[in-house]
Design a protein around this motif. Structure first.
Motif, PDB file in Angstrom:
ATOM      1  N   UNK A  36       0.857  -1.182   0.000  1.00 14.18           N
ATOM      2  CA  UNK A  36       0.000   0.000   0.000  1.00 14.18           C
ATOM      3  C   UNK A  36       0.897   1.238   0.000  1.00 14.18           C
ATOM      4  N   UNK A  37       0.496   2.261  -0.723  1.00 22.05           N
ATOM      5  CA  UNK A  37       1.294   3.489  -0.673  1.00 22.05           C
ATOM      6  C   UNK A  37       0.436   4.716  -0.886  1.00 22.05           C
ATOM      7  N   UNK A  38       1.035   5.859  -0.579  1.00 24.70           N
ATOM      8  CA  UNK A  38       0.402   7.163  -0.788  1.00 24.70           C
ATOM      9  C   UNK A  38       1.515   8.127  -1.163  1.00 24.70           C
ATOM     10  N   UNK A  39       1.386   8.750  -2.324  1.00 21.56           N
ATOM     11  CA  UNK A  39       2.466   9.578  -2.861  1.00 21.56           C
ATOM     12  C   UNK A  39       1.911  10.923  -3.325  1.00 21.56           C
ATOM     13  N   UNK A  57      -1.589  10.475  -5.288  1.00 17.85           N
ATOM     14  CA  UNK A  57      -1.566   9.134  -5.872  1.00 17.85           C
ATOM     15  C   UNK A  57      -1.542   8.113  -4.744  1.00 17.85           C
ATOM     16  N   UNK A  58      -2.557   7.283  -4.667  1.00 17.64           N
ATOM     17  CA  UNK A  58      -2.615   6.323  -3.566  1.00 17.64           C
ATOM     18  C   UNK A  58      -3.199   4.998  -4.034  1.00 17.64           C
ATOM     19  N   UNK A  59      -2.695   3.931  -3.423  1.00 15.74           N
ATOM     20  CA  UNK A  59      -3.031   2.584  -3.876  1.00 15.74           C
ATOM     21  C   UNK A  59      -3.020   1.613  -2.705  1.00 15.74           C
ATOM     22  N   UNK A  60      -3.776   0.551  -2.839  1.00 12.08           N
ATOM     23  CA  UNK A  60      -3.675  -0.580  -1.920  1.00 12.08           C
ATOM     24  C   UNK A  60      -3.501  -1.855  -2.742  1.00 12.08           C
ATOM     25  N   UNK A 118       4.834   4.185   2.386  1.00 10.81           N
ATOM     26  CA  UNK A 118       4.376   2.882   1.948  1.00 10.81           C
ATOM     27  C   UNK A 118       4.536   1.831   3.029  1.00 10.81           C
TER      28      UNK A 118
END
Lengths: 166, 173
Positions: free
Chosen positions: A63-66, A78-81, A136
Motif C-alpha cells: 500500500x502506498x500514498x504519494x 496518488x494512492x493505492x492498496x 508505503x
C-alpha cells in the motif's frame, strides 16, 4: 562517541529491467537509509520492492500514498492498496544524468512487523521536475533482507547506496 | 555522510508507559534527528503527540504550531494545521490491531538556542486501527524563545505506549 550511520553497500546497473541489492538488511539495524543519485530512463518511473531471505522478490500486498508535485503543473494525490510495488520513487524522460531519491526503511528484517518506508524524490522530465513525497507499507510480516528497484521501462542507469542507522 | 550521526538518547519500550522522553539536546549540534520505530498503542484511535522538553519536562503550554499534509492509501490527502496547540498533534492515529504501528523520522532545529524558537520537520508512516496506511509530511514550531533539551511523546487518548524504539541523534557540525 561512536557514530551511527553506517555505509552497507552500493550497486549500480545500466540497461536493465530491475536492480536487486541482496543481503543489505540484517538484524544489525532496524532503520535504513537508501539513496539513489542516478535514475535514468528514456521514459519511465522507478518503483521498489523488498526481497525475502530466499532472495525472492515480494510482489504483492503493498500500500502506498504519494504526493506528486510538478514544477510544470498541478499537484496530485496518488494512492493505492494491494499493489505489486511501492512508488513511484522517481521519473525521468530526459536521460540527463541524476535524479535524487532518499528512502527511509523501517523494520525490513523483522519477521513479526510490517515493513514501512517513506521517501522523497526529485525527478526530471523534459518539461520540468516532478517531485514526490511518499509513504508505503508492505503488509507481510516476513523478514526482508534485500531491496529490488524495478522500472516501468528499461532502466538506462541506476545507482543506489544503502546505509544502516544504529 | 558516514560518521556524522551521533546517538544521544534511546528508549526501547516493551510494556506500557504513558510517555517517552528523549533528552540530551544542547549546543553541541545544531540539528538533531528523531527516529521512532514501530510505536504501538494499547488504545485504538490513539493520535501520537509530541512536545518539546524544557530541563527534561514536557512543555504543555499552548505554543505549538504546525502544518502538514496527511497522506492516505485509501482516500484523497488532506491538509492538517493548527496554531497555539498544547502539542504537535500533527500525526495520525494508530491502534491495537496486529500490524498497527507508527513510524517517524523528524529533524529538530534551533532547540538549544535560548533566543530562538524550536523548529521541527517530519515525515511519518503509520497503520491505523484498520491497518490502513496513513502518514504525514510537514513541519512545526514551538513559539517560545527558550532552550529545549528534548522531546516527549504521548498518546492523545491518554493510553499507554506499549512498544517501540525511540532514538535521538545529533548531526555532527
Amino acid at each position: 562517541m561512536s557514530t551511527k550511520l553506517h555505509f552497507i553497500t552500493s550497486s549500480s546497473a545500466t540497461s536493465v529491467s530491475d536492480l536487486s541489492i541482496t543481503g543489505c538488511f540484517t538484524a544489525e539495524y532496524d532503520n535504513y537509509k537508501v539513496l539513489l543519485d542516478d535514475i535514468e530512463f528514456s521514459d519511465g518511473d522507478m518503483y521498489f520492492r523488498f526481497m525475502n531471505a530466499s532472495g525472492t522478490v515480494t510482489s504483492a500486498s503493498y500500500d502506498d500514498a504519494v504526493l506528486l508535485q510538478r514544477s510544470y503543473g498541478g499537484f496530485a494525490d496518488n494512492y493505492h492498496t494491494g499493489q505489486t510495488y511501492l512508488g513511484s520513487i522517481g521519473y525521468d524522460n530526459n536521460q540527463q544524468g541524476g535524479g535524487a531519491t532518499e528512502i527511509n526503511v523501517y523494520n525490513p528484517y523483522s519477521s513479526s512487523l510490517y515493513t514501512f518506508a517513506s521517501w522523497s524524490n526529485t525527478g526530471m522530465s523534459s518539461i520540468g521536475t516532478p517531485v514526490r513525497k511518499g509513504i508505503g507499507v508492505l503488509k507481510v510480516a516476513e523478514s526482508h533482507t534485500g531491496i529490488n528497484f524495478v522500472g516501468g521501462a528499461t532502466i538506462s542507469n541506476v545507482n543506489a547506496r544503502v546505509y544502516g542507522v544504529k | 555522510m558516514a560518521g556524522s550521526l551521533v546517538l544521544i538518547d534511546s528508549e526501547t519500550v516493551s510494556s506500557g508507559v504513558s510517555s517517552v522522553s528523549l533528552t540530551g539536546i544542547d549546543s553541541t549540534y545544531n540539528v538533531y534527528q528523531v527516529i521512532i520505530n514501530s510505536l504501538t498503542a494499547d488504545t485504538n484511535s490513539s493520535g501520537i503527540e509530541i512536545r518539546v522538553t524544557k530541563s527534561g519536562s514536557a512543555d504543555t503550554t499552548s505554543n505549538y504550531d504546525y502544518a502538514s499534509l496527511q497522506l492516505k492509501a485509501i482516500s484523497a490527502f488532506a491538509d492538517n494545521s493548527a496554531t497555539n496547540g498544547d502539542s504537535w498533534d500533527a500525526f495520525n492515529t494508530t491502534g491495537t490491531a496486529t500490524g498497527s504501528a507508527f513510524n517517524l523520522t523528524a529533524y529538530l532545529f534551533n532547540f538549544a538556542n535560548a533566543s530562538e524558537y524550536s523548529f521541527v520537520t517530519f515525515e511519518e508512516a503509520t497503520t491505523d486501527n484498520s491497518v490502513d496506511l496513513r502518514g504525514a509530511t510537514g513541519g512545526g514550531v514551538h513559539t517560545v524563545a527558550s532552550a529545549s533539551d528534548g522531546v516527549s511523546i504521548h498518546l492523545s487518548t491518554g493510553g499507554n505506549i506499549d512498544g517501540g524504539e525511540f532514538k535521538l541523534y545529533g548531526l555532527r557540525k
